[in-house]
Design a protein around this motif. Structure first.
Motif, PDB file in Angstrom:
ATOM      1  N   ALA A  87       0.843  -1.207   0.000  1.00 52.38           N
ATOM      2  CA  ALA A  87       0.000   0.000   0.000  1.00 52.38           C
ATOM      3  C   ALA A  87       0.873   1.251   0.000  1.00 52.38           C
ATOM      4  N   GLY A  88       1.968   1.222   0.749  1.00 52.60           N
ATOM      5  CA  GLY A  88       2.888   2.363   0.765  1.00 52.60           C
ATOM      6  C   GLY A  88       3.471   2.639  -0.603  1.00 52.60           C
ATOM      7  N   LEU A  89       3.758   1.586  -1.335  1.00 51.68           N
ATOM      8  CA  LEU A  89       4.330   1.754  -2.668  1.00 51.68           C
ATOM      9  C   LEU A  89       3.306   2.201  -3.706  1.00 51.68           C
ATOM     10  N   LEU A  90       2.051   1.876  -3.499  1.00 54.31           N
ATOM     11  CA  LEU A  90       1.066   2.062  -4.565  1.00 54.31           C
ATOM     12  C   LEU A  90       0.034   3.162  -4.342  1.00 54.31           C
ATOM     13  N   LEU A  91      -0.381   3.396  -3.115  1.00 56.80           N
ATOM     14  CA  LEU A  91      -1.518   4.278  -2.866  1.00 56.80           C
ATOM     15  C   LEU A  91      -1.291   5.731  -3.289  1.00 56.80           C
ATOM     16  N   VAL A  92      -0.327   6.391  -2.678  1.00 52.73           N
ATOM     17  CA  VAL A  92      -0.085   7.805  -2.985  1.00 52.73           C
ATOM     18  C   VAL A  92       0.408   7.985  -4.429  1.00 52.73           C
ATOM     19  N   PRO A  93       1.338   7.157  -4.922  1.00 52.34           N
ATOM     20  CA  PRO A  93       1.734   7.296  -6.323  1.00 52.34           C
ATOM     21  C   PRO A  93       0.566   7.105  -7.301  1.00 52.34           C
TER      22      PRO A  93
END
Length: 193
Positions: A87-93
């Motif tokens: 989620a850290g890798l995908l959500l904001v980006p």
């Protein structure tokens, strides 16, 4: 093998923030960013551990950095850690890319924008080369050995970049050969011990 004595992320929040920060820095590729963050800044991995984990991430299906996030998250917090790192890798980006697509649609015809995007390719290539050079010392502790490891690097470059052998074939043949050689060397080291 991961050293369990070295500190890792203290909680899910720290893991999420670290992987979000890596993703936000990874325009055009994240290898250099991930290596710097996990090895140099947080010291959650040694260069050798990073090389091992990144190698496994490379041969699994899907984006390499997501695979690495799943490995790291699982190592420290199990399934919930794997989900948090992903989620850290995908959500904001994901949100930022949606916004950038809308913006790019408004300016894509401007020659300066087109030239700037083409120029970024050289920067990305430089980042990848710099990270590769930083990882070469980790070959000293690799069971393949430093000299043979460097030879494998050179052969891989020739096969992929110059001969343009498809990546899947290159990974299967060269990666398979390296795995077999490393397995043989580890067996030899165990017999000697």
């Amino acid at each position: 093998m991961h050293d369990t004595k070295r500190p890792g992320p203290r909680n899910h929040t720290e893991l999420f923030i670290a992987f979000t920060w890596m993703a936000l820095q990874g325009f055009g590729g994240v290898l250099a960013v991930v290596q710097r963050e996990l090895v140099e800044r947080h010291q959650w991995l040694t260069p050798e551990e990073f090389l091992e984990d990144w190698s496994v991430s490379q041969i699994l299906p899907g984006p390499n950095v997501v695979n690495l996030g799943i490995i790291m998250g699982n190592r420290y917090f199990g399934l919930s850690g794997a989900l948090v790192a992903s989620a850290g890798l995908l959500l904001v980006p994901f949100i930022l890319v949606l916004l950038l697509v809308v913006l790019y649609g408004q300016v894509e015809h401007i020659p300066a924008i087109q030239a700037a995007l083409k120029g970024m390719g050289a920067v990305v290539a430089g980042l990848i080369i710099a990270t590769g050079l930083k990882l070469i010392p980790a070959l000293r502790k690799n069971p393949i050995g430093h000299t043979l490891g460097l030879a494998w690097v050179a052969i891989s470059f020739v096969v992929v970049a110059l001969l343009r052998v498809p990546l899947a074939v290159s990974l299967l043949v060269l990666g398979g050969g390296a795995c077999v050689w490393a397995w043989m060397q580890l067996g030899r080291q165990e017999r000697q011990a």
